[in-house]
Design an enzyme around this catalytic site. Structure first.
Site, PDB file in Angstrom:
ATOM      1  N   GLU A  52      16.681  -3.792   5.456  1.00  0.00           N
ATOM      2  CA  GLU A  52      15.645  -3.086   4.705  1.00  0.00           C
ATOM      3  C   GLU A  52      15.037  -3.984   3.628  1.00  0.00           C
ATOM      4  O   GLU A  52      13.842  -3.908   3.339  1.00  0.00           O
ATOM      5  CB  GLU A  52      16.188  -1.792   4.082  1.00  0.00           C
ATOM      6  CG  GLU A  52      17.381  -1.959   3.154  1.00  0.00           C
ATOM      7  CD  GLU A  52      18.715  -1.865   3.884  1.00  0.00           C
ATOM      8  OE1 GLU A  52      19.710  -1.500   3.220  1.00  0.00           O
ATOM      9  OE2 GLU A  52      18.753  -2.142   5.099  1.00  0.00           O
ATOM     10  N   ASP A 155       3.316 -10.845  -7.505  1.00  0.00           N
ATOM     11  CA  ASP A 155       3.403  -9.588  -8.243  1.00  0.00           C
ATOM     12  C   ASP A 155       3.297  -9.815  -9.753  1.00  0.00           C
ATOM     13  O   ASP A 155       2.702  -8.999 -10.467  1.00  0.00           O
ATOM     14  CB  ASP A 155       4.710  -8.868  -7.918  1.00  0.00           C
ATOM     15  CG  ASP A 155       4.652  -8.145  -6.578  1.00  0.00           C
ATOM     16  OD1 ASP A 155       3.615  -8.255  -5.897  1.00  0.00           O
ATOM     17  OD2 ASP A 155       5.645  -7.491  -6.202  1.00  0.00           O
TER      18      ASP A 155
END
Length: 228
Positions: A52, A155
């Site tokens: 994940e 980011d």
């Protein structure tokens, strides 16, 4: 005033359960202006990357295997952030991981009061509205089209733009509101403009200089401009 806009990517959600930092990205601001100085480092987490996490970050075991471990980059990271304020989206998450990694290599922890949480600022400023980084980019018209995967440096660069909008746009010190988020009422710092290495050339033409000299000459000996 020096600030570091910072982001981390991790293998999961809890360092106390064995999750580790795999990437750090940071951007330096000076008086709310990006200086162009950045810090970026991939880190070997010394554990398998969960599927994940790979799907979110795009960082797999093969890519991270030859990267340095946190102990090897800790000094360089500490030197870059120095004693600056740390601007972080959801600061509790990143500070938790950074201080866990620093504690494990017996380095000084980052004081929590140094963190400026842009998530908290956004929720206070726009109560009830989405406050994710993507949502704030949409609100402020910031291009985040290259953000297909979570990357720490990208980011942090995007967050720097969001942060400036949250505290009042590109010139936050001109805001008239008292006590606004990110504005300081304290004394000015010691920054001073530096002299130009090469003076700007005069914009007066020779004919303009001659006309001015003739004008002053015509004012007589007692003219203010002729006094020493």
């Amino acid at each position: 005033m020096r600030e570091i806009v910072l982001d981390t990517e991790t293998t999961g959600f809890d360092p106390e359960q064995g999750d580790r930092i795999v990437e750090i990205g940071a951007v330096e601001l000076w008086n709310h202006v990006a200086t162009g100085k950045t810090y970026h480092q991939y880190i070997n987490p010394e554990r398998a990357m969960p599927q994940e996490a790979f799907e979110v970050h795009g960082l797999g075991d093969d890519f991270l295997r030859d990267k340095p471990v946190f102990a090897d980059i800790a000094e360089a990271f500490i030197a870059f952030v120095g004693d600056a304020k740390l601007v972080i989206h959801n600061a509790a998450f990143d500070m938790k991981f950074l201080n866990a990694e620093l504690r494990w290599v017996k380095k000084p922890l980052l004081p929590w009061e140094r963190a400026v949480d842009t998530l908290a600022i956004a929720r206070s400023k726009f109560p009830g509205s989405p406050a994710s980084l993507d949502a704030l980019c949409r609100r402020f018209g910031i291009d985040n089209s290259s953000r297909t995967l979570h990357g720490a440096l990208l980011d942090s660069e995007i967050l720097a733009e969001v942060y400036l909008e949250l505290i009042g746009g590109k010139q936050p010190d001109f805001g008239l509101a008292q006590g606004g988020a990110g504005l300081s009422a304290g004394p000015a710092d010691d920054w001073r403009p530096r002299p130009r290495p090469t003076p700007l050339p005069s914009r007066l033409s020779d004919s303009e200089k001659a006309a001015h000299a003739a004008f002053v000459e015509g004012l007589g000996e007692n003219a203010l401009w002729r006094r020493a």
